[in-house]
Design an enzyme around this catalytic site. Sequence first.
Site, short mmCIF file in Angstrom:
data_model
loop_
_atom_site.label_atom_id
_atom_site.label_comp_id
_atom_site.label_asym_id
_atom_site.label_seq_id
_atom_site.Cartn_x
_atom_site.Cartn_y
_atom_site.Cartn_z
N GLY A 55 21.81 -8.82 26.08
CA GLY A 55 22.94 -9.34 26.85
C GLY A 55 22.53 -10.39 27.85
O GLY A 55 21.50 -11.05 27.71
N LEU B 15 25.39 -8.79 18.36
CA LEU B 15 24.61 -9.62 19.28
C LEU B 15 23.24 -9.00 19.57
O LEU B 15 23.14 -7.82 19.91
CB LEU B 15 25.40 -9.77 20.59
CG LEU B 15 25.06 -10.98 21.44
CD1 LEU B 15 25.40 -12.26 20.71
CD2 LEU B 15 25.83 -10.92 22.76
N ASP B 16 22.17 -9.81 19.48
CA ASP B 16 20.81 -9.40 19.85
C ASP B 16 20.29 -8.24 19.00
O ASP B 16 19.37 -7.54 19.41
CB ASP B 16 20.74 -9.02 21.34
CG ASP B 16 21.16 -10.15 22.25
OD1 ASP B 16 21.06 -11.31 21.83
OD2 ASP B 16 21.61 -9.88 23.37
N GLU B 17 20.87 -8.04 17.84
CA GLU B 17 20.44 -6.93 16.98
C GLU B 17 19.88 -7.41 15.65
O GLU B 17 19.53 -6.60 14.79
CB GLU B 17 21.63 -5.98 16.71
CG GLU B 17 22.13 -5.20 17.90
CD GLU B 17 21.16 -4.09 18.32
OE1 GLU B 17 20.16 -3.84 17.62
OE2 GLU B 17 21.41 -3.49 19.38
#
Lengths: 282, 282, 282, 282
Positions: free
Chosen positions: A198, A224-226
């Site tokens: 995040g 997101l960010d995964e």
Amino acid sequence: MTIFVVTLQCLDRPGIVLAASTAIVSVDGNILENDQFTDPVTSQFCMRTRFESATTDLDGVHGVLTAALVSFEPVLTVRREDVQRRALVMVSQYDHCLAELLYRRDSGDLPLDVVAVVSNHDTCAPLARRHNVPYFEIPVTPSTKNAAENDLRGLLTRFDVDFVVLARYMQVLSGKLCRDLAGRAVNIHHSFLPGFKGARPYHQAYQRGVKLIGATAHFVTAELDEGPIIDQDVVRVSHARRPSDMVSLGRDVERTVLARAVRLLAEDRVALVGHRTIIFSQ
Amino acid sequence: MTIFVVTLQCLDRPGIVLAASTAIVSVDGNILENDQFTDPVTSQFCMRTRFESATTDLDGVHGVLTAALVSFEPVLTVRREDVQRRALVMVSQYDHCLAELLYRRDSGDLPLDVVAVVSNHDTCAPLARRHNVPYFEIPVTPSTKNAAENDLRGLLTRFDVDFVVLARYMQVLSGKLCRDLAGRAVNIHHSFLPGFKGARPYHQAYQRGVKLIGATAHFVTAELDEGPIIDQDVVRVSHARRPSDMVSLGRDVERTVLARAVRLLAEDRVALVGHRTIIFSQ
Amino acid sequence: MTIFVVTLQCLDRPGIVLAASTAIVSVDGNILENDQFTDPVTSQFCMRTRFESATTDLDGVHGVLTAALVSFEPVLTVRREDVQRRALVMVSQYDHCLAELLYRRDSGDLPLDVVAVVSNHDTCAPLARRHNVPYFEIPVTPSTKNAAENDLRGLLTRFDVDFVVLARYMQVLSGKLCRDLAGRAVNIHHSFLPGFKGARPYHQAYQRGVKLIGATAHFVTAELDEGPIIDQDVVRVSHARRPSDMVSLGRDVERTVLARAVRLLAEDRVALVGHRTIIFSQ
Amino acid sequence: MTIFVVTLQCLDRPGIVLAASTAIVSVDGNILENDQFTDPVTSQFCMRTRFESATTDLDGVHGVLTAALVSFEPVLTVRREDVQRRALVMVSQYDHCLAELLYRRDSGDLPLDVVAVVSNHDTCAPLARRHNVPYFEIPVTPSTKNAAENDLRGLLTRFDVDFVVLARYMQVLSGKLCRDLAGRAVNIHHSFLPGFKGARPYHQAYQRGVKLIGATAHFVTAELDEGPIIDQDVVRVSHARRPSDMVSLGRDVERTVLARAVRLLAEDRVALVGHRTIIFSQ
């Protein structure tokens, strides 16, 4: 001599290497580099081979390999090494990652054709211009987001783009676009994932008092960010480093890690098995 | 299923991989791991392959591979992975490298049969005894050096030793013995070679004011500290570190680097081309 | 000459260093090492000073420093460097961290008095015995947890323990005990926090496909894996490393990081400001 | 508030810190950062202090400190932090180190006033121009070397230069100039000194088969590649890396190490004791 780069992925079964090497010998190829890996969880076999041959006929080589390997039902790519992959780079206002990619391309470190830069700001336009790369400003607001993505899709087609590099692009792509770009878009996140997902990761890192900060280059996914991680690195920070110092130290890690990941992609050294990447790098 | 480890070295020519993979398929082998490298200077082709098969017949597998590859005149080794390499470790009075090797062997990190410890002192005897390894004290003086080396040669034969590990053994082996052990003896030098050859490297490092100190694991050759390098690493030292601190920090690097190098040897991951090593490590 | 180690923490105000250095001069002290830091968020001033003096009178030195600094209302500690800190180490069945601490204590790298080992198993008893450290087995079940903590508290008093080291101790301490040991208990967590909190972090890391794994030494707090971080480090892992390989590689990072953190504590080099640690290490 | 940076070096004696802190309090200073070190070999005491004060009077502060410390006969420097050090950068044809320094200066990472670039070629002129730094081409041939150094000396005076940065400048300075610039000129050598002194270090490294290559930032002295080391770093290279790959990988280390060293100089964090540097860096 022409150098060909082959990647191959299929379910593991005896005989794949034999079939591939028979095909390579039949086009008078001599293997320069060969890497392979069988994933123990999924039994996926992944291979990357570089060979040289007197032929220059890409279609011919592709045909011979396809015929030899058809029974394994592989995903197969073949390209001539002298025809570089084509990348579109997206940025917002921070220029350090873009500057690093263009510097390395110009110095010969990064065998990649950067065909266009897209940004939701005009900040990096002079940098792109200095390196003779076309720059497209596509502003993004909640109401124009759809239209902006359509413009972007237009550029992807027009420039025949192989992959997209989010070089500190601060907008979130839609789930639909993420899925359409699966395995073809890389992002640099300014933390050592999975820590500090995040926003404002360096401020999170300062609060938590970590002794190392990092950056992560990963494939873009709708979550997101995964996305699957391509490369990561860290740098030591002392208690005396404030969030603003971490931003500055982090910039160095971000540009290094993104440049390494993009080079791996440019050289077809990244395979994707489930949610994990296989990196072929001697 | 039995796992076999094959290493192969020969002049590069098209068809080697094809010949090897044909042979492996013919013994119902399925390749688990494969690494190869062609040295651009010497055109030596090096390969390491791990495959599994329903057969347990080492001689049969060796015969099939030899026949298939004979026209390439390779240096070929084949072993069953469950039959560990046999190492003899030599020490003087410092015990940290020996302790690390035995700790890793016992914890399962180091697939190696440590068959004997030889020392010119009795200091490390209790350590060896605790780990149930036979300990032989062979004192060395200028006048007994020849006899001592003969005793050592006797142990190498008696224990059927694959390689010798000098784990901070402070005596210089004779040129004759170095040559006879070529490619089969590894030493840990307590500096980042080629810096600080010879005696008291940490004191040399302090004098020079370096900001990193290191250790080097290398094959033993008749020229002291000049053998082919297997692995190296460094650790940061500040201006506040005195020579005695460096000795202490250096111990950690020495034991890590030596343990890594010995593991590479134990797993047949080191090829030697001219004066340089090829390391097969995914 | 006797060496004294002073630590001091208070709200920052002009004149602290002047007051401290006046006091040190007045006991004929000569400063050997001095580190200080003012936290910009809390305005806490932290200092660590090592000085030598002809006096051996700890109470006298303490009195002079206290009197000189009283107006700053500091938290002040003074000790003679030759009187080592006293640590109690807790383990379960993994022995690598305990082995590392005892090895370093014996080799002179770790100036620490390890006064007792406590475990909920008997696995590590022989290791402790070999190093001549008293070993106490205190089994823990849900019904005996209270009694077990009382036994532990008894040992902390009996051995006059300065701090507790959880060296892969697999039981969670009660919130009450965590609070009572605040700033005096260190734990090694086998991941690079804040990534992979909780159980089986190496398996989590494998699933996520990270390219570096790590370990974190942190103060124990009632919130699991959330305590202030003392040190962290990472090691690179390739796609070929399975969870069991990561456990093995991770062991090396765990023992290194815990040993470094314990040494920092043993030398009074860790200050705690809010949730963050200040590390005085040249 | 104005921030002052003080450095001090003298023979160690009790009372220096007391005298300095008394002086700082007397100019209403509050210490923000303080580092000190006493070299055990030479008994040289080195200190760096950053303090803030309501005064802006540099001469006044300097006078008070000088008076307070006169009996210790120190080498003392005082400057206002907002008045940056002035550097002249020298390059030949490689631009990566210069580009890195200018990038960092522009991004705010490097608090340094780059007042001029001098080169024996015109290659880097456009780069300097883009960053608005005056560029002087001073060709060097055996017959013009003296005249060239006179021109350089003229620029050092004209631009009131604090230190000179040799950012891959491929000419050797005369012994006379080296001596005149003692402690004020830094060079980047493209190897991990003391390994691979002299020409073509990456080719030397390839021949030797090292597993890590590095770079060294050091003060310039009349003896080539023998000056006191400010910073060093290394990067891992596999057997597959050829000299040209090492040149490319090495470029990254060179620019990182030089940038770190120059930043240390720009912030007065480097003290020189005999042939060794003391680095004040929290």
